[in-house]
Design a protein around this motif. Sequence first.
Motif, PDB file in Angstrom:
ATOM      1  N   ALA A  74       0.802  -1.222   0.000  1.00  0.00           N
ATOM      2  CA  ALA A  74       0.000   0.000   0.000  1.00  0.00           C
ATOM      3  C   ALA A  74       0.831   1.266   0.000  1.00  0.00           C
ATOM      4  CB  ALA A  74      -0.940   0.008   1.211  1.00  0.00           C
ATOM      5  N   TYR A 129      -5.076   0.249   2.109  1.00  0.00           N
ATOM      6  CA  TYR A 129      -5.033  -1.095   2.712  1.00  0.00           C
ATOM      7  C   TYR A 129      -6.427  -1.557   3.123  1.00  0.00           C
ATOM      8  CZ  TYR A 129      -4.422  -4.628   6.334  1.00  0.00           C
ATOM      9  OH  TYR A 129      -4.531  -5.762   7.100  1.00  0.00           O
ATOM     10  N   LEU A 215      -0.109  -5.781  -2.635  1.00  0.00           N
ATOM     11  CA  LEU A 215      -1.330  -5.202  -2.073  1.00  0.00           C
ATOM     12  C   LEU A 215      -2.513  -6.141  -2.228  1.00  0.00           C
ATOM     13  CD1 LEU A 215      -2.914  -2.768  -0.895  1.00  0.00           C
ATOM     14  CD2 LEU A 215      -3.175  -1.956  -3.241  1.00  0.00           C
TER      15      LEU A 215
END
Length: 319
Positions: A74, A129, A215
């Motif tokens: 992130a 996130y 991610l």
Amino acid sequence: MTTVPLPRAPRRFPVRRVLCLVPVLLVSVVAVRHHAVLAEGLGRLRTAEWPWLLTAAAVTCLTWVAAAVTRQGAVVERLPRLRLLATQFAAGAANHLLPTGLGASAVNLRFMTVCGVPLARSSAALALYLLAEGVARVGLLAVLLLAFPDALRFGALLPESAFGPLLAAAAAAVLLAATALILVRRLRRAVWSFLRTALGEARSVHTRPARALALWGGALAFPVLQASALVTVGLALGLPVPVAHMAVAYLAATVAVALVPTPGGIGSVEAALVLALVAAGAPVAPATAVVLAFRAVTVWLPLLPGALTLGALVRLKVI
């Protein structure tokens, strides 16, 4: 000739030393408040099959790795790996001591700012996130429900009249937020500024394939591992529910309970998981035993080591 002694500098209040003790104190408070649930959950572990319980413990450890990978994905800057992993372990404890999501978010926000990421971009990375984890969890639940449409049967457990008030409350919350944005200029400016920063951070992350893979791969692995932990505890206690149905029950319960602001979901998660497992076909007593044992493995056993790690990270100025 007499010398005049120099005045002593006033001793500074040891803020960090006190903060190191706060997590352990909070663990003691939470343990006392929920001592009955803690004792029963640990008691259930004595009757379980140990190979499956060890598997559940190993899978629980992997959830911290998945969280660390997602956190790194992130943000563009490279974060120190070992400290990042230790921070996720500590954040898990903080998450069970403060309202859901607040503890982990505060720990990770502080960690990123200490690592040199500006506060605005740290906040944007935190929002990215949470968005990735939420999308992955809901998307995985949708796929499993399409694959196993009969996994949950809430009809006999939740009356149809219960959905009306829930929808009305959700609509009221959306309307209230929209009204506040329209009427309060300062709030509107802050929100637009944050969105611009967040979109810029998201674009920067997705121009790097390694960051984007970390991610979204970590965001998907995290709920998969959490559901696997429940499945292995269910197998350890012989719960008569198919594995896929247990996974669907876990994801449905955690998606539903995400809106309940209790510390670590304590109380609300247990109730939602029992309800979901019963909807998946489990008898009430075995479902309750599995949930208590699952929470003992994933919450109560790591709580004190996580709190000690949190205190150590504060002491070492990692956070």
